[in-house]
Enzyme design. Sequence first.
Site, PDB file in Angstrom:
ATOM      1  CD  GLN A 174       4.783  -0.784  -5.920  1.00 16.09           C
ATOM      2  OE1 GLN A 174       3.965  -0.135  -6.559  1.00 16.09           O
ATOM      3  NE2 GLN A 174       4.596  -2.056  -5.647  1.00 16.09           N
TER       4      GLN A 174
ATOM      5  CE  LYS B 294       1.264  -0.447  -9.227  1.00 20.53           C
ATOM      6  NZ  LYS B 294       1.759  -0.460  -7.863  1.00 20.53           N
TER       7      LYS B 294
ATOM      8  CG  ASP C  87      -1.899   1.906  -3.497  1.00 24.86           C
ATOM      9  OD1 ASP C  87      -2.239   1.002  -4.283  1.00 24.86           O
ATOM     10  OD2 ASP C  87      -0.724   2.242  -3.299  1.00 24.86           O
TER      11      ASP C  87
END
Length: 283
Positions: free
Chosen positions: A98, A54, A121
């Site tokens: 995460q 990422k 997200d």
Amino acid sequence: MTAQLIDGKAIAAKVRAELKDDVAAMIARVGRPPGIAVVRVGDDPASKVYVTSKEKTALELGFGSWHHHLEATVTQAELMALVRRLNADPAVDGILVQLPLPRHLDANAVLEAIDPAKDVDGFHALNAGLLFQGRPRLVACTPAGVMRMLEEIGFDPAGRNCVVVGRSNIVGRPMGLLLLNASATVTICHSKSDVAAEVRRADLVVAAVGVPKLITGDFIKPGAVVIDVGMNRTPEGKLVGDVDFEPARERASFITPVPGGVGPMTIAMLMSNTVTAAKARTS
Ligand code: GUN
């Protein structure tokens, strides 16, 4: 019939190329690029691989990129304080924590603490709720990537039987809602479902359960589109999906390989969500 492969790497590259113009336009307009902060807790090896990828992509696109790596022993209060600091930082347009988090931490509380306008997200209840209501804002990256792949191959879900295998908050549920919002007839399967019977009726199958070869070739209706979100490591260290690829390929019209299918799309859509968030925050 031998299916055409859906090249996730190529589609992801196309998405990234589209974003380059947005980055340049934002720098010209507000004097800074879109910015993303990624928070990783502990030393889960898969999370490290994802987060590194990422960051690399964010830097390639010229984004501002920050990585916060916290010890596995971090307290809930410390993690929440970091999220609040990132919420307040004007250069940060997107925040990603995460998952999975170590077991002593309450992941839902952390996700709810993220400013929904920075929730790249799409996991915050507000963004999930907007998707539920058919007025999506920031949408979970993997299902958003699947929708983009379907668009690229010219598959219109309207009126089609679409079967999603898996009901996770990260993939299965938002996937079902995106397909429903696109006027598909949607079935979401889970551990109590007759998966074979449901998949046999499917014009589109999206497999997202994390069980290697759960979907065998004989489940696939001839001509169906097969999207495999599974990423499973075999004991030999090979990456395989949830679909038994070779036999499924002999029946499907289109199929995603693993690796090189859905995987690359997730990060591309994360970057796309960061641009969306940045535009909304600065306009
Ligand atoms: N863990 C596995 N997939 C994801 C994802 O898309 N976002 C986050 N934050 N964690 C994940």
